[in-house]
Design a protein around this motif. Structure first.
Motif, short mmCIF file in Angstrom:
data_model
loop_
_atom_site.label_atom_id
_atom_site.label_comp_id
_atom_site.label_asym_id
_atom_site.label_seq_id
_atom_site.Cartn_x
_atom_site.Cartn_y
_atom_site.Cartn_z
N SER A 184 61.15 43.14 56.94
CA SER A 184 59.89 43.77 57.29
C SER A 184 59.88 45.26 56.97
O SER A 184 58.96 45.77 56.33
CB SER A 184 59.57 43.55 58.76
OG SER A 184 58.33 44.11 59.09
N ALA A 185 60.93 45.98 57.41
CA ALA A 185 60.96 47.43 57.18
C ALA A 185 61.05 47.73 55.68
O ALA A 185 60.36 48.61 55.16
CB ALA A 185 62.13 48.05 57.92
N GLY A 186 61.92 46.98 55.00
CA GLY A 186 62.07 47.20 53.57
C GLY A 186 60.81 46.86 52.81
O GLY A 186 60.44 47.53 51.84
N ALA A 187 60.13 45.80 53.24
CA ALA A 187 58.89 45.40 52.58
C ALA A 187 57.83 46.47 52.72
O ALA A 187 57.12 46.80 51.77
CB ALA A 187 58.39 44.09 53.17
N GLN A 188 57.71 47.04 53.90
CA GLN A 188 56.72 48.08 54.13
C GLN A 188 57.02 49.31 53.28
O GLN A 188 56.12 49.91 52.68
CB GLN A 188 56.69 48.45 55.61
CG GLN A 188 56.11 47.37 56.50
CD GLN A 188 56.15 47.73 57.97
OE1 GLN A 188 56.91 48.61 58.39
NE2 GLN A 188 55.35 47.06 58.76
N ALA A 234 54.08 41.92 56.76
CA ALA A 234 54.49 42.85 55.69
C ALA A 234 55.39 42.18 54.67
O ALA A 234 55.23 42.38 53.45
CB ALA A 234 55.18 44.07 56.29
N ALA A 235 56.38 41.41 55.13
CA ALA A 235 57.31 40.78 54.20
C ALA A 235 56.59 39.74 53.33
O ALA A 235 56.82 39.67 52.11
CB ALA A 235 58.46 40.13 54.97
N TYR A 236 55.75 38.95 53.95
CA TYR A 236 54.95 37.95 53.23
C TYR A 236 54.09 38.62 52.17
O TYR A 236 54.06 38.21 51.00
CB TYR A 236 54.08 37.20 54.24
CG TYR A 236 53.18 36.13 53.66
CD1 TYR A 236 53.56 34.80 53.66
CD2 TYR A 236 51.91 36.44 53.15
CE1 TYR A 236 52.73 33.80 53.16
CE2 TYR A 236 51.07 35.46 52.65
CZ TYR A 236 51.49 34.14 52.65
OH TYR A 236 50.65 33.17 52.15
N THR A 237 53.39 39.67 52.56
CA THR A 237 52.47 40.36 51.66
C THR A 237 53.22 41.01 50.50
O THR A 237 52.78 40.99 49.35
CB THR A 237 51.66 41.41 52.42
OG1 THR A 237 51.00 40.77 53.53
CG2 THR A 237 50.64 42.09 51.53
N GLU A 238 54.39 41.57 50.81
CA GLU A 238 55.20 42.20 49.76
C GLU A 238 55.61 41.18 48.70
O GLU A 238 55.54 41.47 47.51
CB GLU A 238 56.44 42.84 50.40
CG GLU A 238 57.58 43.18 49.44
CD GLU A 238 57.25 44.27 48.43
OE1 GLU A 238 58.08 44.51 47.53
OE2 GLU A 238 56.17 44.90 48.53
#
Length: 399
Positions: A32-36, A76-80
């Motif tokens: 999540s953090a990395g994706a954002q 966020a991860a999904y969207t990334e």
């Protein structure tokens, strides 16, 4: 969605897959953090080196995924993953009839608009799914799985025309391809006894009319017939072949055929390349539109629950071999213009809810980490770089 077939252990190509693992591309992660952070640092629509969309672009192939609007922009991860890896997106549900016209003549395009807006912002094309389908119809339109209605035949015809033209017309010039008609045949090759078939006097003529109305509403969109299990040689595949050959002869504006490609490792791998080439030889584009490969998975800690982990190493390797063959089949058919995975991660796949005890069907695991299957199709795309390019056609130009 796959019918039972004789049990065949699908190990074709395992040696190739296993050898490929020794030179695997780096697997992307999507915490999540990395994706954002990654999404924030990258301009919308920017192509990430090594991503599936970057690799596919060297072949001219469109590579896509089905998108859940409850997750897109919220997770966020999904969207990334959606925006980094794919250059086409297909709405899972928000363009289906029960969603966009829940009451007769009252349209709600909120979710569909969201999909189109997101795609435009991220340099993606949209595959519209689907205009005419017996399933997921609103209650005012049909009951009993799309087989009965309180409407007269003429009212059904009028409703179909209005619906097709309203939805396709709303997105005129903004939809790359439409699945105009979906799943119109039974496994034995007979026409599905839907309210559409009945309203047209027990005839598949409704299919031709739907294509004509879609073309009138948006002449620039590619128009596809879409179905499952037509990857296999048999009566259903033959019935669809006969249908689209007839439509071509009648000058109906049809551009292609979508092969859903929902596969299971408990069944033999279809002769997919030869089957798609047969349809392509009619002068049609073909596409793999809903790819997933399910297998038996390990049970969970609680009785009756299951994990997303393949039951054995053989199950996992067979999955990888099937993914390899699905991608190669498309790459080897010049008129295979797109390859779409039905979902992002195992945690949001439709498979466990429909096939208890099966799963692990997608390219990313429950934690949005890329699986070996991702590496397999990445390598196929990398090996195809610089070879004969596929027709990407921004619309219906070659019809």
């Amino acid at each position: 969605m796959s019918v039972r077939r004789s049990l065949v252990i699908g190990t074709v190509g395992l040696a190739t897959v296993l050898a490929a693992q020794t030179t695997a591309l780096a697997l992307p992660s999507a915490d999540s953090a990395g994706a954002q952070a990654a999404a924030a640092a990258r301009p919308p629509g920017a192509i990430v080196e090594g991503s599936l969309r970057a690799l596919a672009s060297t072949t001219g192939l469109r590579i896509g995924t089905a998108v859940n609007t409850d997750l897109l922009g919220e997770d966020a991860a999904y969207t990334e993953i959606v925006n980094r890896e794919f250059n086409t997106i297909t709405p899972e549900n928000v363009m289906k009839w029960e969603v966009v016209e829940p009451q007769q003549g009252v349209f709600d395009f909120t979710g569909a608009d969201e999909i189109v807006k997101s795609a435009q912002a991220n340099g993606q094309l949209v595959r519209g799914h689907t205009l005419v389908w017996h399933s997921q119809l609103p209650a005012w339109m049909a009951t009993n799985g799309g087989t009965t209605t309180t409407l007269t035949d003429q009212q059904v015809k009028d409703a179909v025309k209005k619906h097709v033209q309203a939805e396709a017309g709303r997105y005129k010039g903004r939809i790359w391809a439409w699945d105009v008609v979906n799943e119109a045949f039974n496994e034995d090759g007979t026409p599905r006894q839907s309210i559409f078939y009945k309203a047209w006097g027990n005839s598949t003529d409704y299919i031709a009319d739907a294509f004509r109305w879609a073309d009138q509403a948006d002449p620039s969109a590619k128009l596809f017939y879409n179905d499952y299990n037509i990857e296999y040689t048999g009566p259903k595949s033959q019935a669809v072949y006969d249908l689209v050959k007839k439509l071509k002869a009648q000058k109906v504006p049809i551009d292609g055929v979508g092969f859903q490609t929902h596969l299971s490792t408990q069944y033999g791998f279809p002769d997919l390349q030869a089957t798609m080439q047969r349809f392509a030889d009619l002068g049609l584009d073909v596409a793999e539109t809903e790819v997933d490969v399910r297998t038996a998975v390990k049970p969970g800690a609680t009785e009756g629950t299951f994990t997303s982990e393949p039951l054995s190493a053989l199950h996992a390797y067979t999955q990888q071999a099937y993914w390899d063959q699905t991608m190669k089949a498309c790459l080897f058919v010049q008129r295979c213009v797109s390859y779409t995975v039905w979902g992002v991660a195992d945690s949001n796949s439709w498979i466990p809810g429909v096939f208890p005890g099966e799963g692990a069907a997608l390219l990313f695991d429950d934690d949005y980490q890329a699986k070996p299957e991702y590496t397999v199709i990445s390598q196929d795309l990398a090996l195809a770089a610089g070879k004969a390019r596929h027709r990407t056609g921004e619309g219906s130009g070659g019809r």
